[in-house]
Structures are given as structure tokens and as C-alpha cells.
Scaffold this motif. Structure first.
Motif, PDB file in Angstrom:
ATOM      1  N   GLU A  15       0.845  -1.262   0.109  1.00 39.65           N
ATOM      2  CA  GLU A  15       0.027   0.056   0.055  1.00 39.65           C
ATOM      3  C   GLU A  15       0.978   1.204  -0.178  1.00 39.65           C
ATOM      4  OE1 GLU A  15      -3.015   0.306   3.037  1.00 39.65           O
ATOM      5  OE2 GLU A  15      -3.384  -1.942   2.919  1.00 39.65           O
ATOM      6  N   THR A  16       0.690   2.037  -1.068  1.00 42.44           N
ATOM      7  CA  THR A  16       1.234   3.490  -0.908  1.00 42.44           C
ATOM      8  C   THR A  16       0.293   4.433  -1.274  1.00 42.44           C
ATOM      9  OG1 THR A  16       1.404   3.550  -3.530  1.00 42.44           O
ATOM     10  CG2 THR A  16       3.306   2.292  -2.412  1.00 42.44           C
ATOM     11  N   LYS A  18      -0.249   6.413  -3.819  1.00 40.60           N
ATOM     12  CA  LYS A  18      -0.727   6.244  -5.119  1.00 40.60           C
ATOM     13  C   LYS A  18      -1.139   4.958  -5.707  1.00 40.60           C
ATOM     14  CE  LYS A  18       1.986  10.173  -6.263  1.00 40.60           C
ATOM     15  NZ  LYS A  18       3.091  10.537  -7.189  1.00 40.60           N
ATOM     16  N   TRP A  19      -0.885   3.740  -4.850  1.00 40.61           N
ATOM     17  CA  TRP A  19      -1.202   2.423  -5.501  1.00 40.61           C
ATOM     18  C   TRP A  19      -1.189   1.338  -4.458  1.00 40.61           C
ATOM     19  CZ3 TRP A  19       1.555  -2.415  -5.709  1.00 40.61           C
ATOM     20  CH2 TRP A  19       0.969  -3.208  -6.516  1.00 40.61           C
ATOM     21  N   SER A  20      -2.175   0.412  -4.551  1.00 35.46           N
ATOM     22  CA  SER A  20      -2.438  -0.744  -3.515  1.00 35.46           C
ATOM     23  C   SER A  20      -2.492  -2.028  -4.728  1.00 35.46           C
ATOM     24  CB  SER A  20      -3.734  -0.378  -3.039  1.00 35.46           C
ATOM     25  OG  SER A  20      -3.943  -1.573  -2.170  1.00 35.46           O
ATOM     26  N   GLY A  21      -1.948  -2.999  -4.109  1.00 35.19           N
ATOM     27  CA  GLY A  21      -2.026  -4.190  -4.918  1.00 35.19           C
ATOM     28  C   GLY A  21      -1.027  -5.072  -4.421  1.00 35.19           C
ATOM     29  N   ARG A  23       2.774  -7.590  -4.982  1.00 33.91           N
ATOM     30  CA  ARG A  23       4.049  -7.856  -5.891  1.00 33.91           C
ATOM     31  C   ARG A  23       4.817  -9.119  -5.437  1.00 33.91           C
ATOM     32  NH1 ARG A  23       7.502  -2.053  -6.094  1.00 33.91           N
ATOM     33  NH2 ARG A  23       5.988  -1.218  -7.670  1.00 33.91           N
ATOM     34  N   SER A  42       6.790  -5.810 -10.865  1.00 33.44           N
ATOM     35  CA  SER A  42       6.061  -4.490 -10.835  1.00 33.44           C
ATOM     36  C   SER A  42       4.717  -4.382 -10.338  1.00 33.44           C
ATOM     37  CB  SER A  42       5.962  -4.016 -12.349  1.00 33.44           C
ATOM     38  OG  SER A  42       5.056  -5.172 -12.889  1.00 33.44           O
ATOM     39  N   GLY A  43       3.952  -5.456  -9.957  1.00 34.44           N
ATOM     40  CA  GLY A  43       2.870  -5.501  -9.311  1.00 34.44           C
ATOM     41  C   GLY A  43       1.599  -5.961 -10.315  1.00 34.44           C
ATOM     42  N   THR A  45      -3.221  -6.662  -9.171  1.00 37.11           N
ATOM     43  CA  THR A  45      -4.036  -6.394  -8.335  1.00 37.11           C
ATOM     44  C   THR A  45      -5.084  -7.814  -8.441  1.00 37.11           C
ATOM     45  OG1 THR A  45      -5.680  -5.761  -9.938  1.00 37.11           O
ATOM     46  CG2 THR A  45      -4.177  -4.246  -9.014  1.00 37.11           C
ATOM     47  N   GLU A  62       1.766  -5.349 -14.181  1.00 37.65           N
ATOM     48  CA  GLU A  62       1.314  -4.274 -14.735  1.00 37.65           C
ATOM     49  C   GLU A  62       2.241  -3.858 -15.734  1.00 37.65           C
ATOM     50  OE1 GLU A  62       0.741  -1.342 -11.638  1.00 37.65           O
ATOM     51  OE2 GLU A  62      -1.430  -2.267 -11.202  1.00 37.65           O
TER      52      GLU A  62
END
Length: 126
Positions: A15-16, A18-21, A23, A42-43, A45, A62
Motif C-alpha cells: 500500500e502506497t 498512489k497504489w495498492s496491490g 508484488r 512491478s505489481g 491486483t 502491470e
């Protein structure tokens, strides 16, 4: 498009602001003449188009790359790469205010993999 198949791996919930997912931290064991290697995906979801074939789980990233992982490799990191991962998580969580957690995927089927990802998304931050 690149494809990676680590010897061992750990799934991370990230969790950042700007992004959640998720890796994949991939681990490759070195040999006599080469050192251990690692790579952070890279990640992806929980909506990723996960596929399985003959025990090989393919997780599209991604960036367009794919991580091909075996259930038997889950949590199987070299000692060196285990230390790298611990340091990465500790630094990100404490110094950068991010939230990174190791999660366990139930790799029995696509449905249970996706169920593991969805369940991990609903867990509260500690």
C-alpha cells in the motif's frame, strides 16, 4: 514481454499513497560462480488474469511481464534474499511510511489464489 520463474517467492501486499496491490519477491539461488539474485515484480491486483497449468501459476504484471511461480516455491528464499526482503520491508514501513506485508497464497486453484488476494486486501493495517 519478459517472463520470470524464480526458484522461490513471496507474495507481498503493498500500500502506497498512489497504489495498492501485490508484488512478487522472486528469489534465485546462486551457485559456485554466481551469487543469489532477487527481483521485485512491478505489481498486480486481484483482478489480474491469473492462469495455472501443470502446477505453474502465471501472474501477469502491470509492466506486461509475467511471473511463473510454483506453489512449492512459496516462502522458499535463500538466506541472503530473506535478509534483503526483511530489510526492504522494514525500511519501507518505518522510514517511508508505506505498508508492505507478506501474505500466503492458497495456490490450490485460481479461485483460491484470487480468494487469498481479496482476503489480504480486506485485512487492516497494523
Amino acid at each position: 514481454m519478459s517472463s520470470y520463474q524464480p526458484d522461490g517467492w513471496v507474495c507481498l501486499r503493498v500500500e502506497t499513497p498512489k497504489w495498492s496491490g501485490f508484488r512478487i519477491f522472486g528469489s534465485w539461488a546462486g551457485g559456485y560462480a554466481t551469487g543469489d539474485r532477487w527481483r521485485l515484480s512491478s505489481g498486480f491486483t486481484e483482478q489480474a488474469n491469473v492462469t495455472t497449468e501443470n502446477g505453474l501459476i502465471t501472474l501477469p504484471q502491470e509492466s506486461g511481464s509475467k511471473y511463473n511461480i510454483m506453489n512449492s516455491g512459496q516462502g522458499q528464499l535463500t538466506m541472503h534474499n530473506r535478509g534483503v526482503l526483511k530489510n526492504m520491508i522494514d525500511t519501507a514501513n518505518k522510514e517511508n511510511g508505506l505498508n508492505i506485508q507478506k501474505i500466503t497464497l492458497d495456490c490450490n486453484s485460481i479461485e483460491t489464489i484470487l480468494g487469498s488476494l481479496i482476503a489480504a486486501k480486506t485485512v487492516q493495517r497494523h
